[in-house]
Design an enzyme around this catalytic site. Structure first.
Site, short mmCIF file in Angstrom:
data_model
loop_
_atom_site.label_atom_id
_atom_site.label_comp_id
_atom_site.label_asym_id
_atom_site.label_seq_id
_atom_site.Cartn_x
_atom_site.Cartn_y
_atom_site.Cartn_z
N HIS A 113 4.27 -6.63 -0.14
CA HIS A 113 5.20 -5.93 -1.02
C HIS A 113 5.67 -4.67 -0.31
CE1 HIS A 113 3.48 -8.14 -4.72
NE2 HIS A 113 4.63 -8.68 -4.35
N GLU A 145 4.59 -0.84 -1.03
CA GLU A 145 3.18 -0.49 -1.11
C GLU A 145 2.68 0.07 0.22
OE1 GLU A 145 1.58 -4.14 -2.83
OE2 GLU A 145 2.90 -3.93 -4.56
N ARG A 199 10.62 -4.03 -3.49
CA ARG A 199 9.37 -4.82 -3.49
C ARG A 199 9.49 -6.12 -2.70
NH1 ARG A 199 5.06 -6.47 -7.18
NH2 ARG A 199 5.09 -8.69 -7.67
N HIS A 207 -2.78 -4.66 -1.48
CA HIS A 207 -1.68 -4.27 -2.36
C HIS A 207 -1.96 -2.90 -2.94
CE1 HIS A 207 0.52 -8.18 -3.02
NE2 HIS A 207 -0.57 -8.63 -2.40
N GLU A 267 -6.08 -4.27 -4.92
CA GLU A 267 -5.08 -3.28 -5.35
C GLU A 267 -5.66 -1.89 -5.11
OE1 GLU A 267 -2.05 -3.86 -6.60
OE2 GLU A 267 -2.09 -5.97 -7.23
O1 0X9 Z 1 1.81 -9.04 -8.87
C1 0X9 Z 1 1.32 -9.09 -7.73
O2 0X9 Z 1 1.77 -9.76 -6.83
C2 0X9 Z 1 0.08 -8.26 -7.45
N1 0X9 Z 1 0.19 -6.95 -8.02
S1 0X9 Z 1 1.31 -5.89 -7.43
O3 0X9 Z 1 1.39 -4.76 -8.33
N2 0X9 Z 1 0.80 -5.32 -6.04
O4 0X9 Z 1 2.55 -6.55 -7.24
C3 0X9 Z 1 -1.13 -9.00 -8.01
C4 0X9 Z 1 -1.36 -10.37 -7.42
C5 0X9 Z 1 -2.56 -11.00 -7.97
N3 0X9 Z 1 -3.06 -12.12 -7.25
C6 0X9 Z 1 -2.86 -13.42 -7.69
N4 0X9 Z 1 -1.91 -13.71 -8.49
N5 0X9 Z 1 -3.69 -14.34 -7.28
ZN ZN Z 2 1.71 -5.84 -4.36
#
Ligand code: 0X9
Ligand code: ZN
Ligand code: ZN
Length: 420
Positions: free
Chosen positions: A171, A174, A227, A298, A374
């Site tokens: 992303h 980040e 993003r 992340h 995260e």
């Molecule tokens: O939404 C996302 O891709 C991640 N959070 S973020 O705020 N960095 O964008 C979380 C991803 C979680 N992992 C899986 N879905 N397995």
């Molecule tokens: Zn992310």
């Protein structure tokens, strides 16, 4: 006349090239929601991407950025549902300015007191490769949509080690993730701490500090809050897909991925449509027997997320995944910074999300310890984590990793799966 047109054309080209998205008086609000209906209601606002942007959402709270033009709208909207608004960031542009203007002694050399552009990160990698030729080698996993190299580094002190793969900055906004990945590389190669030397020498490390290179450059040059990737979408004026919804693992199967190209969680027209994601997947597939642990860096929320994101059904080794995450969390908590990391399966503690790195690595590559981590913080600065926090945060991460690897080893996850 011709000259005039030429001058005008050049002027326009310069003007459009320097068109930086500004966030003057944009605010981020924290809204505690009581149920999914309220959550969906707030999330719907984000469809107006000129004026709203979702920074974070979970079953407990939403962090949403709003333009000054739509502030009243958000206030009226939340009032009608009886949801109190709490200011998280009062002026996003001043946070962005503060992040940039940090007085720093390492403008030229890499010192983790500020965030660096991709070119500096590449120079850092070149220096590392030149200074540690016996134990490092370059990983070149492929090329981005805009033609940039996606580079990484392998650290290996001896043959026969189990491997740990780190995917970082998938992303674009980040930034703390690539700052941490580069700091880790340096630490693994220079630290004299016994635990760190043990980590460096007894495991092979595969680290890709910036996977979404196009998006990362875009956040530095044009829009700090970007993003997604930067590949245009056929039939849409919106650009890019969410690379963390683009992996070929239960792609588009949960409602945590979108088919709308204008959404922040747009999964792409097909799985692996994004060259950066395909490149990482192909590379990992080619060495999957060498990888025992997959970590996707992340920000933000301070949480370790284990599979799955697309279903609440727990994976077979759920208890081990939780035990290893707990070890990380406990170790970070024990440092003087007193940082709290929570943990749990993605769909349980965060939200549904399919096609993400950690699920793909777990389900399709048989990498049994696989997490999305995260990083800091939990919602004071969000994505614009002040540079003074970079090194403390990195120390948190290293302490967490030492404990995570130790716990993984005790539970039998670090046996070698390949023959040399
Ligand atoms: O939404 C996302 O891709 C991640 N959070 S973020 O705020 N960095 O964008 C979380 C991803 C979680 N992992 C899986 N879905 N397995
Ligand atoms: Zn992310
Ligand atoms: Zn499925």
């Amino acid at each position: 006349m011709k000259l005039l047109i030429l001058v005008l054309a050049i002027f326009l080209a310069i003007a459009s090239a320097s068109k930086v998205t500004r966030y003057d008086n944009f605010k981020v609000f924290k809204i505690r929601t009581e149920n999914v209906e309220q959550l969906r209601m707030i999330e719907k606002l984000a469809a107006d991407s000129e004026n709203f942007n979702l920074w974070h959402s979970s079953n407990k709270e939403v962090h949403i950025m709003v333009s000054p033009q739509k502030l009243i709208h958000l206030q009226n909207y939340t009032r009608s549902y009886n949801l109190p608004l709490e200011v998280m960031v009062s002026n996003v542009q001043s946070r962005i300015d503060a992040e940039k203007s940090t007085k720093s002694t390492d403008d030229l050399s890499f010192g983790w007191t500020r965030y660096y552009p991709l070119s500096s990160i590449e120079e850092f990698l070149d220096d590392i490769l030149a200074n540690h030729p016996l134990v490092t080698s370059e990983i070149n996993i492929g090329t981005s949509y805009e033609g940039r190299k996606i580079r990484g580094i392998k650290i290996s002190y001896k043959s026969g080690n189990p491997g740990i793969f780190i995917e970082s900055n998938i992303h674009a906004r980040e930034w703390i993730t690539s700052a941490t990945a580069t700091w880790l590389i340096n630490e693994l190669l220079t630290s004299e701490d016994e635990d760190v030397m043990n980590l460096a020498q007894n495991y092979d490390w595969y680290i890709v500090p910036v996977l979404n290179v196009d998006g990362f450059v875009y956040t530095h040059e044009t829009d700090r809050m970007w993003r997604k990737t930067r590949q245009p979408v056929e039939g849409s004026s919106c650009i890019g897909a969410d690379p963390n919804r683009n992996y070929n693992s239960h792609w588009m199967e949960s409602n945590g991925a979108s088919s709308n190209p204008c959404d922040e969680t747009y999964a792409g027209p097909v799985a692996f449509s994004e060259p950066e994601v395909k490149a990482l997947a192909d590379y990992v597939t080619s060495i999957k027997d060498r990888i025992n642990i997959m970590l996707a860096f992340h920000s933000y929320s301070q949480v370790l997320l284990s599979p799955y994101g697309w279903t609440q059904e727990p994976p077979t080794n759920h208890d081990d995944l939780i035990a290893v995450a707990k070890a990380y969390s406990d170790a970070v908590k024990a440092l003087p910074y007193n940082t709290t990391y929570t943990y749990g399966s993605t769909a349980d503690v965060m939200y549904y999300a399919s096609g993400a790195t950690n699920d793909w690595a777990y389900s399709e590559q048989g990498i049994e310890l696989s997490y999305t981590v995260e990083f800091r913080d939990t919602g004071r600065y969000g994505f614009i984590l002040p540079p003074v926090q970079i090194i403390p945060h990195c120390e948190d991460t290293l302490a967490g990793l030492v404990a995570l690897v130790k716990s993984a080893d005790e539970l039998g996850y670090l046996k070698i799966k390949y023959e040399d």
